[in-house]
Design a protein around this motif. Structure first.
Motif, PDB file in Angstrom:
ATOM      1  N   LYS A  11       0.758  -1.174   0.111  1.00  0.00           N
ATOM      2  CA  LYS A  11      -0.141   0.011  -0.112  1.00  0.00           C
ATOM      3  C   LYS A  11       0.736   1.193  -0.056  1.00  0.00           C
ATOM      4  O   LYS A  11       0.436   2.262   0.437  1.00  0.00           O
ATOM      5  CB  LYS A  11      -0.849   0.048   1.115  1.00  0.00           C
ATOM      6  CG  LYS A  11      -1.890  -1.031   1.034  1.00  0.00           C
ATOM      7  CD  LYS A  11      -3.190  -1.052   1.956  1.00  0.00           C
ATOM      8  CE  LYS A  11      -3.973  -2.338   2.064  1.00  0.00           C
ATOM      9  NZ  LYS A  11      -4.753  -2.501   3.055  1.00  0.00           N
ATOM     10  N   ARG A  12       1.926   1.416  -0.674  1.00  0.00           N
ATOM     11  CA  ARG A  12       2.702   2.545  -0.901  1.00  0.00           C
ATOM     12  C   ARG A  12       2.625   2.906  -2.434  1.00  0.00           C
ATOM     13  O   ARG A  12       2.157   2.068  -3.439  1.00  0.00           O
ATOM     14  CB  ARG A  12       4.113   2.101  -0.808  1.00  0.00           C
ATOM     15  CG  ARG A  12       4.708   2.421   0.476  1.00  0.00           C
ATOM     16  CD  ARG A  12       4.245   1.109   1.516  1.00  0.00           C
ATOM     17  NE  ARG A  12       5.098   1.355   2.748  1.00  0.00           N
ATOM     18  CZ  ARG A  12       4.625   0.566   3.804  1.00  0.00           C
ATOM     19  NH1 ARG A  12       3.604  -0.162   3.675  1.00  0.00           N
ATOM     20  NH2 ARG A  12       5.310   0.559   4.757  1.00  0.00           N
ATOM     21  N   LYS A  13       2.712   4.156  -2.568  1.00  0.00           N
ATOM     22  CA  LYS A  13       2.541   4.569  -4.223  1.00  0.00           C
ATOM     23  C   LYS A  13       4.218   4.346  -4.530  1.00  0.00           C
ATOM     24  O   LYS A  13       5.179   4.222  -3.958  1.00  0.00           O
ATOM     25  CB  LYS A  13       2.474   6.195  -4.069  1.00  0.00           C
ATOM     26  CG  LYS A  13       1.097   6.612  -3.459  1.00  0.00           C
ATOM     27  CD  LYS A  13       0.990   8.041  -3.345  1.00  0.00           C
ATOM     28  CE  LYS A  13      -0.162   8.647  -2.494  1.00  0.00           C
ATOM     29  NZ  LYS A  13       0.023   9.781  -1.882  1.00  0.00           N
ATOM     30  N   VAL A  14       4.083   4.008  -5.961  1.00  0.00           N
ATOM     31  CA  VAL A  14       5.476   3.535  -6.413  1.00  0.00           C
ATOM     32  C   VAL A  14       5.627   4.359  -7.725  1.00  0.00           C
ATOM     33  O   VAL A  14       4.963   4.705  -8.277  1.00  0.00           O
ATOM     34  CB  VAL A  14       5.255   2.128  -6.825  1.00  0.00           C
ATOM     35  CG1 VAL A  14       5.103   1.375  -5.373  1.00  0.00           C
ATOM     36  CG2 VAL A  14       4.455   1.568  -7.641  1.00  0.00           C
ATOM     37  N   LEU A  15       6.958   4.595  -7.910  1.00  0.00           N
ATOM     38  CA  LEU A  15       7.553   5.288  -9.118  1.00  0.00           C
ATOM     39  C   LEU A  15       8.877   4.228  -9.491  1.00  0.00           C
ATOM     40  O   LEU A  15       9.795   4.296  -8.427  1.00  0.00           O
ATOM     41  CB  LEU A  15       7.766   6.477  -8.881  1.00  0.00           C
ATOM     42  CG  LEU A  15       8.324   7.399 -10.043  1.00  0.00           C
ATOM     43  CD1 LEU A  15       7.379   7.191 -11.436  1.00  0.00           C
ATOM     44  CD2 LEU A  15       8.487   8.857  -9.470  1.00  0.00           C
ATOM     45  N   GLY A  16       9.171   3.760 -10.571  1.00  0.00           N
ATOM     46  CA  GLY A  16      10.432   3.170 -10.722  1.00  0.00           C
ATOM     47  C   GLY A  16      10.893   3.481 -12.338  1.00  0.00           C
ATOM     48  O   GLY A  16      10.017   3.873 -13.173  1.00  0.00           O
ATOM     49  N   PHE A  17      12.227   3.544 -12.524  1.00  0.00           N
ATOM     50  CA  PHE A  17      12.597   3.787 -13.974  1.00  0.00           C
ATOM     51  C   PHE A  17      13.725   2.602 -14.194  1.00  0.00           C
ATOM     52  O   PHE A  17      14.534   2.262 -13.519  1.00  0.00           O
ATOM     53  CB  PHE A  17      13.281   5.099 -13.913  1.00  0.00           C
ATOM     54  CG  PHE A  17      12.394   6.163 -13.852  1.00  0.00           C
ATOM     55  CD1 PHE A  17      11.532   6.379 -14.844  1.00  0.00           C
ATOM     56  CD2 PHE A  17      12.594   6.953 -12.604  1.00  0.00           C
ATOM     57  CE1 PHE A  17      10.758   7.711 -14.579  1.00  0.00           C
ATOM     58  CE2 PHE A  17      11.812   8.164 -12.534  1.00  0.00           C
ATOM     59  CZ  PHE A  17      10.873   8.395 -13.308  1.00  0.00           C
ATOM     60  N   ASP A  18      13.611   2.135 -15.496  1.00  0.00           N
ATOM     61  CA  ASP A  18      14.824   1.568 -15.741  1.00  0.00           C
ATOM     62  C   ASP A  18      14.893   1.495 -17.336  1.00  0.00           C
ATOM     63  O   ASP A  18      14.078   1.927 -18.171  1.00  0.00           O
ATOM     64  CB  ASP A  18      14.523  -0.075 -15.754  1.00  0.00           C
ATOM     65  CG  ASP A  18      16.004  -0.944 -15.556  1.00  0.00           C
ATOM     66  OD1 ASP A  18      16.370  -0.998 -14.454  1.00  0.00           O
ATOM     67  OD2 ASP A  18      16.335  -1.470 -16.726  1.00  0.00           O
ATOM     68  N   ILE A  19      16.061   1.311 -17.947  1.00  0.00           N
ATOM     69  CA  ILE A  19      16.382   1.739 -19.252  1.00  0.00           C
ATOM     70  C   ILE A  19      15.946   0.475 -20.198  1.00  0.00           C
ATOM     71  O   ILE A  19      16.154   0.518 -21.577  1.00  0.00           O
ATOM     72  CB  ILE A  19      17.928   2.030 -19.655  1.00  0.00           C
ATOM     73  CG1 ILE A  19      18.663   0.851 -19.128  1.00  0.00           C
ATOM     74  CG2 ILE A  19      18.073   3.360 -18.948  1.00  0.00           C
ATOM     75  CD1 ILE A  19      20.207   1.209 -19.525  1.00  0.00           C
ATOM     76  N   ASN A  20      15.949  -0.882 -19.605  1.00  0.00           N
ATOM     77  CA  ASN A  20      15.544  -1.984 -20.520  1.00  0.00           C
ATOM     78  C   ASN A  20      14.050  -2.187 -20.615  1.00  0.00           C
ATOM     79  O   ASN A  20      13.378  -2.566 -19.611  1.00  0.00           O
ATOM     80  CB  ASN A  20      16.316  -3.302 -19.705  1.00  0.00           C
ATOM     81  CG  ASN A  20      16.269  -4.343 -20.764  1.00  0.00           C
ATOM     82  OD1 ASN A  20      15.399  -4.631 -21.428  1.00  0.00           O
ATOM     83  ND2 ASN A  20      17.106  -5.235 -20.370  1.00  0.00           N
ATOM     84  N   PRO A  21      13.562  -1.902 -21.751  1.00  0.00           N
ATOM     85  CA  PRO A  21      12.021  -1.923 -21.974  1.00  0.00           C
ATOM     86  C   PRO A  21      11.557  -3.565 -21.705  1.00  0.00           C
ATOM     87  O   PRO A  21      10.363  -3.573 -21.532  1.00  0.00           O
ATOM     88  CB  PRO A  21      11.692  -1.456 -23.364  1.00  0.00           C
ATOM     89  CG  PRO A  21      13.124  -1.602 -24.024  1.00  0.00           C
ATOM     90  CD  PRO A  21      14.134  -1.408 -23.051  1.00  0.00           C
TER      91      PRO A  21
END
Length: 188
Positions: free
Chosen positions: A148-158
Motif C-alpha cells: 500500500k505504498r505509491k510507487v515510481l520506478g525507472f529502468d532503461i531496459n524495456p
C-alpha cells in the motif's frame, strides 16, 4: 564503493544533506559459483541507509524480533523493548535464482521479497511513495505496491516491463498474501 558513495555525496551536497545513518550487510546465503585467484567468494552486499536531512522514517518497531523473546524478556527485561528485540544490521536472505516465475528472468540482481519487505517497512509507511530509480526486475515497486505504498520506478531496459507484469507482480501478490497470513499468526 559504498563508502566512496557516502563520501562523494557529502562532498557534493555538504554535511547537512545526504547522511549515512547506518549500513546493513545482506548475507545472501547462496550466490553464483565464483573463483578468483587469491580472493574469497563474495557472499554479501552492503545496503546503505542514507537520509536527506534530519527528518526521516525509521520504523524500527516493524522489524523487531519476537522469536524466543520470552526467555530473554523474563531474564533481562530492562535490556529489551516490550515490542521485541532490535534487529541486527546483518540480514540473512537467500538471493533469488535469476528472477521469480520460472526462474527465466534474465536479470543479474533480483532482490528477495523478504529483504525488500524489511527495507520498505523500515523506511516508509502506508501511503508514502517508494521511488526506485534503477528498478531492474521491479521487485521493489511490485512489493511496495502490495504494501500500500505509491510507487515510481525507472529502468532503461524495456524488456523488464513485460516480465514485470507477467511474473514479478504475480509473485509479489503471492508473497505478500502469505506474509499477511504469517503476520496475523504472529500477532495471535
Amino acid at each position: 564503493l559504498p563508502f566512496d558513495l557516502s563520501r562523494k555525496l557529502k562532498e557534493y551536497y555538504g554535511s547537512t544533506s545526504w547522511q549515512l545513518k547506518d549500513i546493513v550487510v545482506w548475507h545472501k546465503t547462496k550466490n553464483t559459483p565464483w573463483h578468483s585467484e587469491g580472493r574469497f567468494r563474495n557472499h554479501f552486499e552492503y545496503i546503505l541507509f542514507l537520509t536527506k536531512g534530519h527528518r526521516f522514517e525509521f520504523n524500527i518497531n516493524s522489524l523487531r524480533e519476537t522469536k524466543d523473546y520470552k526467555k530473554w524478556w523474563m531474564r533481562y527485561p530492562e535490556r529489551y523493548n516490550s515490542n521485541g528485540r532490535t534487529p541486527t544490521n546483518v540480514w540473512i536472505h537467500s538471493a533469488p535464482i535469476r528472477g521469480w516465475g520460472k526462474s527465466r528472468q534474465n536479470h543479474f540482481c533480483p532482490l528477495p521479497f523478504g529483504l525488500l519487505e524489511r527495507i520498505i517497512s523500515l523506511a516508509s509507511k502506508e501511503g508514502d511513495t517508494v521511488f526506485d530509480p534503477f528498478t531492474g526486475s521491479s521487485s521493489a515497486i511490485a512489493l511496495a505496491s502490495e504494501m500500500k505504498r505509491k510507487v515510481l520506478g525507472f529502468d532503461i531496459n524495456p524488456k523488464y516491463r513485460t516480465r514485470f507484469r507477467s511474473e514479478v507482480v504475480i509473485a509479489a501478490k503471492k508473497y505478500w498474501s502469505r506474509r499477511l497470513n504469517e503476520r496475523n499468526e504472529e500477532k495471535k
